[in-house]
Design a protein around this motif. Structure first.
Motif, short mmCIF file in Angstrom:
data_model
loop_
_atom_site.label_atom_id
_atom_site.label_comp_id
_atom_site.label_asym_id
_atom_site.label_seq_id
_atom_site.Cartn_x
_atom_site.Cartn_y
_atom_site.Cartn_z
N LEU A 86 1.94 100.75 83.57
CA LEU A 86 3.18 100.92 84.31
C LEU A 86 2.98 101.69 85.60
CD1 LEU A 86 5.52 101.51 81.28
CD2 LEU A 86 5.88 99.78 83.04
N LYS A 87 3.76 101.33 86.60
CA LYS A 87 3.70 101.93 87.93
C LYS A 87 5.07 102.54 88.25
CE LYS A 87 0.70 98.14 89.41
NZ LYS A 87 0.53 97.03 90.38
N PRO A 88 5.11 103.52 89.12
CA PRO A 88 6.41 104.09 89.51
C PRO A 88 7.39 103.05 90.01
CG PRO A 88 4.65 105.51 90.24
CD PRO A 88 3.99 104.29 89.69
N GLU A 89 6.90 102.03 90.67
CA GLU A 89 7.79 100.98 91.19
C GLU A 89 8.36 100.09 90.10
OE1 GLU A 89 4.67 101.65 92.20
OE2 GLU A 89 3.57 99.81 92.70
N ASP A 90 7.89 100.25 88.86
CA ASP A 90 8.50 99.52 87.74
C ASP A 90 9.78 100.20 87.26
OD1 ASP A 90 5.20 98.92 86.48
OD2 ASP A 90 6.52 97.47 87.47
N SER A 91 10.05 101.40 87.72
CA SER A 91 11.25 102.13 87.28
C SER A 91 12.50 101.33 87.61
CB SER A 91 11.32 103.49 87.97
OG SER A 91 10.23 104.30 87.59
N ALA A 92 13.35 101.14 86.62
CA ALA A 92 14.56 100.34 86.79
C ALA A 92 15.33 100.32 85.48
CB ALA A 92 14.20 98.91 87.19
N ILE A 93 16.51 99.78 85.53
CA ILE A 93 17.22 99.42 84.31
C ILE A 93 16.78 98.01 83.94
CG2 ILE A 93 19.44 99.04 83.20
CD1 ILE A 93 20.64 101.03 85.19
N PHE A 94 16.34 97.83 82.72
CA PHE A 94 15.86 96.54 82.26
C PHE A 94 16.93 95.91 81.37
CE2 PHE A 94 11.31 95.93 83.28
CZ PHE A 94 11.11 97.10 84.00
N TYR A 95 17.20 94.63 81.65
CA TYR A 95 18.21 93.88 80.93
C TYR A 95 17.58 92.65 80.26
CZ TYR A 95 21.49 96.38 83.98
OH TYR A 95 22.21 97.34 84.66
N CYS A 96 18.00 92.35 79.05
CA CYS A 96 17.63 91.06 78.48
C CYS A 96 18.82 90.11 78.60
CB CYS A 96 17.17 91.17 77.04
SG CYS A 96 18.44 91.52 75.84
N ALA A 97 18.52 88.84 78.63
CA ALA A 97 19.54 87.82 78.85
C ALA A 97 19.21 86.58 78.05
CB ALA A 97 19.63 87.48 80.34
N ALA A 98 20.25 85.84 77.69
CA ALA A 98 20.10 84.62 76.90
C ALA A 98 20.67 83.43 77.65
CB ALA A 98 20.80 84.78 75.56
N ASP A 99 19.94 82.33 77.59
CA ASP A 99 20.37 81.07 78.22
C ASP A 99 20.67 80.06 77.14
OD1 ASP A 99 18.49 78.43 79.81
OD2 ASP A 99 20.66 78.71 79.69
N SER A 100 21.93 79.73 76.95
CA SER A 100 22.33 78.84 75.86
C SER A 100 22.05 77.38 76.16
CB SER A 100 23.80 79.03 75.54
OG SER A 100 24.60 78.65 76.65
N THR A 101 21.79 77.03 77.44
CA THR A 101 21.57 75.62 77.75
C THR A 101 20.21 75.15 77.28
OG1 THR A 101 20.61 76.05 79.92
CG2 THR A 101 23.01 75.85 79.80
N ASN A 102 19.25 76.08 77.27
CA ASN A 102 17.89 75.75 76.81
C ASN A 102 17.32 74.56 77.56
OD1 ASN A 102 15.63 76.30 75.33
ND2 ASN A 102 16.25 75.08 73.59
N TRP A 103 17.53 74.52 78.86
CA TRP A 103 17.00 73.43 79.68
C TRP A 103 15.67 73.79 80.33
CZ3 TRP A 103 22.15 71.93 82.58
CH2 TRP A 103 22.96 71.22 81.68
N GLY A 104 15.07 74.83 79.88
CA GLY A 104 13.80 75.25 80.45
C GLY A 104 13.86 76.72 80.78
N LEU A 105 12.77 77.26 81.26
CA LEU A 105 12.71 78.66 81.61
C LEU A 105 13.49 78.92 82.89
CD1 LEU A 105 8.98 79.42 80.79
CD2 LEU A 105 11.00 79.72 79.36
N ARG A 106 14.36 79.89 82.82
CA ARG A 106 15.25 80.21 83.94
C ARG A 106 14.77 81.44 84.67
NH1 ARG A 106 18.86 76.00 84.72
NH2 ARG A 106 19.78 75.34 82.74
N LEU A 107 14.82 81.39 86.00
CA LEU A 107 14.35 82.51 86.81
C LEU A 107 15.48 83.22 87.54
CD1 LEU A 107 11.15 80.92 88.40
CD2 LEU A 107 11.50 81.84 86.10
N GLN A 108 16.65 82.61 87.56
CA GLN A 108 17.77 83.18 88.30
C GLN A 108 18.78 83.80 87.33
OE1 GLN A 108 17.67 83.15 91.63
NE2 GLN A 108 15.75 82.01 91.50
N SER A 109 19.27 84.97 87.67
CA SER A 109 20.20 85.66 86.79
C SER A 109 21.47 84.86 86.54
CB SER A 109 20.53 87.04 87.35
OG SER A 109 21.13 86.93 88.63
N VAL A 110 21.91 84.10 87.51
CA VAL A 110 23.17 83.34 87.35
C VAL A 110 23.04 82.24 86.31
CG1 VAL A 110 24.00 83.84 89.67
CG2 VAL A 110 22.58 81.81 89.27
N GLU A 111 21.82 81.91 85.93
CA GLU A 111 21.59 80.84 84.96
C GLU A 111 21.67 81.32 83.52
OE1 GLU A 111 18.67 77.82 87.29
OE2 GLU A 111 17.81 79.78 86.82
#
Length: 125
Positions: A86-111
């Motif tokens: 880990l690096k200092p620049e990794d400091s953040a709030i980390f969120y997990c998210a679920a994609d119910s469409t399951n159309w592939g790996l999603r990279l955008q938060s809006v998905e």
């Protein structure tokens, strides 16, 4: 409906490790692709890693590739993020998210449809 609860955040020194967990409610969890994102003060929420419903495919942001590992245990309805070097620049709030469409790996938060409340990771130098 899926509820996500993250845990495992905390304060760690640079070079250290943490493992984040995201526990999901609902039997449909095993059909969802999952992702981890992070957000630092004044910055937009950024993609970290994603994993397919089966765990057979994963994808990482370049900034964490080789240091972070995403995995899941569908029997436990849990997705993990192992964070090493880990690096200092990794400091953040980390969120997990679920994609119910399951159309592939999603990279955008809006998905993503469902989000946890987040867990704070602080890396000291």
């Amino acid at each position: 409906q899926v509820q996500l609860v993250e845990s495992g955040g905390g304060l760690v020194q640079a070079g250290g490790s943490l493992r984040l967990s995201c526990a999901a409610s609902g039997r449909t969890f095993r059909t969802y692709s999952m992702g981890w994102f992070r957000q630092s003060p004044g910055k937009e929420r950024a993609f970290v890693a994603a994993i397919a419903w089966s765990g057979g495919a994963t994808y990482y942001a370049d900034s964490v590739k080789g240091r972070f590992t995403i995995s899941r245990d569908n029997a436990k309805n849990t997705v993990y993020l192992q964070m090493n070097s880990l690096k200092p620049e990794d400091s953040a709030i980390f969120y997990c998210a679920a994609d119910s469409t399951n159309w592939g790996l999603r990279l955008q938060s809006v998905e993503y449809d469902y989000w946890g409340q987040g867990t704070q990771v602080t890396v000291s130098s």
